[in-house]
Design an enzyme around this catalytic site. Structure first.
Site, PDB file in Angstrom:
ATOM      1  N   LYS A  13       0.970  -1.158   0.181  1.00 28.97           N
ATOM      2  CA  LYS A  13      -0.014   0.094  -0.070  1.00 28.97           C
ATOM      3  C   LYS A  13       0.887   1.419  -0.045  1.00 28.97           C
ATOM      4  CE  LYS A  13      -2.248  -0.843   3.927  1.00 28.97           C
ATOM      5  NZ  LYS A  13      -1.590  -2.359   4.158  1.00 28.97           N
ATOM      6  N   ARG A 127      11.877  -5.612   4.511  1.00 34.66           N
ATOM      7  CA  ARG A 127      11.480  -4.211   4.092  1.00 34.66           C
ATOM      8  C   ARG A 127      12.559  -3.199   4.778  1.00 34.66           C
ATOM      9  NH1 ARG A 127       5.447  -1.908   4.935  1.00 34.66           N
ATOM     10  NH2 ARG A 127       5.939  -2.301   7.153  1.00 34.66           N
ATOM     11  N   ARG A 171       0.227  -8.525  13.539  1.00 39.99           N
ATOM     12  CA  ARG A 171      -0.325  -7.654  12.601  1.00 39.99           C
ATOM     13  C   ARG A 171      -1.408  -8.404  11.564  1.00 39.99           C
ATOM     14  NH1 ARG A 171       4.858  -5.044  10.483  1.00 39.99           N
ATOM     15  NH2 ARG A 171       3.459  -3.691   9.249  1.00 39.99           N
TER      16      ARG A 171
HETATM   17  P1  AMP Z   1       1.347   0.683   8.932  1.00 44.00           P
HETATM   18  O1  AMP Z   1       2.609   1.445   8.750  1.00 44.00           O
HETATM   19  O2  AMP Z   1      -0.035   0.967   8.208  1.00 44.00           O
HETATM   20  O3  AMP Z   1       1.706  -0.754   9.039  1.00 44.00           O
HETATM   21  O4  AMP Z   1       0.792   0.981  10.660  1.00 44.00           O
HETATM   22  C1  AMP Z   1       1.814   0.597  11.571  1.00 44.00           C
HETATM   23  C2  AMP Z   1       1.190   0.629  12.820  1.00 44.00           C
HETATM   24  O5  AMP Z   1       0.433   2.004  13.235  1.00 44.00           O
HETATM   25  C3  AMP Z   1      -0.238  -0.302  12.966  1.00 44.00           C
HETATM   26  O6  AMP Z   1       0.507  -1.627  13.268  1.00 44.00           O
HETATM   27  C4  AMP Z   1      -1.018   0.492  13.900  1.00 44.00           C
HETATM   28  O7  AMP Z   1      -0.306   0.158  15.289  1.00 44.00           O
HETATM   29  C5  AMP Z   1      -0.694   1.917  13.678  1.00 44.00           C
HETATM   30  N1  AMP Z   1      -1.868   2.363  12.841  1.00 44.00           N
HETATM   31  C6  AMP Z   1      -1.850   2.886  11.428  1.00 44.00           C
HETATM   32  N2  AMP Z   1      -3.051   2.909  10.981  1.00 44.00           N
HETATM   33  C7  AMP Z   1      -3.747   2.854  11.885  1.00 44.00           C
HETATM   34  C8  AMP Z   1      -5.213   2.646  12.130  1.00 44.00           C
HETATM   35  N3  AMP Z   1      -6.015   3.237  10.994  1.00 44.00           N
HETATM   36  N4  AMP Z   1      -5.796   2.695  13.125  1.00 44.00           N
HETATM   37  C9  AMP Z   1      -5.235   2.120  14.120  1.00 44.00           C
HETATM   38  N5  AMP Z   1      -3.909   2.000  14.265  1.00 44.00           N
HETATM   39  C10 AMP Z   1      -3.289   2.344  13.223  1.00 44.00           C
END
Ligand code: AMP
Length: 221
Positions: A13, A127, A171
């Protein structure tokens, strides 16, 4: 145009949203990036979010929703945006819809990057992310020209602290429980387009841009 990229962690993404944002000149809004920035600046929000992020759990909705609504209210997001990592559950999707409807707007297109678990684990465990510009690389799939250095801006590359095997598994579990109902939610609204995203990033991007252009043309008719 308001676009959401959906898919498990590691679906690509962030990588796709960054390139698409340049291609169609709309801001890329990533809740993960916004949260990591808050953590690195040690803001109140960052202090509250950090533990959840390290465990691979979702940060509570009330913190993330406010941050997101503030972001989409900014001037550069008025013509549209590409969301990456938000919404992450049904409650967030409903809050987002309400906030947009209150502004006379709506989500136009949701692209689901359908990715197998084996590919996700391989991508996340290799990554590398640039500290300065946030660009993503991969130790084997997309290595930087110089080890440890970002091709785009020369910043230092690092491995995210939540890209460890145990946290990746957590996750993915959170994704299955909380995020996958979003596929049905947007499907029922007739907004969801599904793409197989196991392949090379460049090929997936071509498919994404094709979908966005097709949708954009249909909006103009
Ligand atoms: P990402 O970079 O999208 O993989 O997000 C990393 C971490 O940020 C996730 O594992 C969550 O802990 C937090 N996070 C990101 N987006 C959200 C969201 N929309 N709602 C809640 N936690 C989020």
């Amino acid at each position: 145009m308001r676009i959401i990229l959906l898919g498990p962690p590691g679906a690509g993404k962030g990588t796709q949203a960054k390139t698409l944002a340049e291609e169609i000149r709309l801001p890329h809004i990533s809740t993960g990036d916004l949260l990591r920035k808050n953590v690195s600046l040690n803001t109140d929000l960052g202090k509250q979010a950090q533990d959840y992020m390290n465990k691979g759990a979702l940060v509570p909705d009330e913190l993330v929703n406010q941050m997101m609504i503030d972001r989409i209210s900014q001037d550069d997001a008025q013509a549209g945006f590409i969301l990456d990592g938000y919404p992450r559950n049904l409650a967030q999707a409903e809050i987002l819809d309400k906030a947009l409807v209150a502004r006379g707007k709506q989500i136009d297109l949701v692209i689901y990057l359908d990715t197998s678990e084996a590919v996700v684990i391989q991508r996340l465990s290799g990554r590398l992310v640039c500290k300065k510009c946030g660009a993503n690389f991969h130790s084997t799939n997309m290595p930087p020209k110089k080890t440890g250095i970002c091709d785009n801006c020369g910043g230092a590359l690092y491995q995210r602290s939540d890209d460890t095997e145990a946290t990746i598994r957590k996750r993915l579990q959170v994704y299955r429980n909380e995020c996958s109902p979003l596929i049905k939610y947007y499907q029922e609204k007739g907004k969801l387009q599904r793409l197989v995203a196991d392949g090379e990033a460049r090929k997936v991007l071509v498919d994404i841009v094709g979908l966005v252009r097709k949708h954009h043309d249909s909006l103009k008719v």
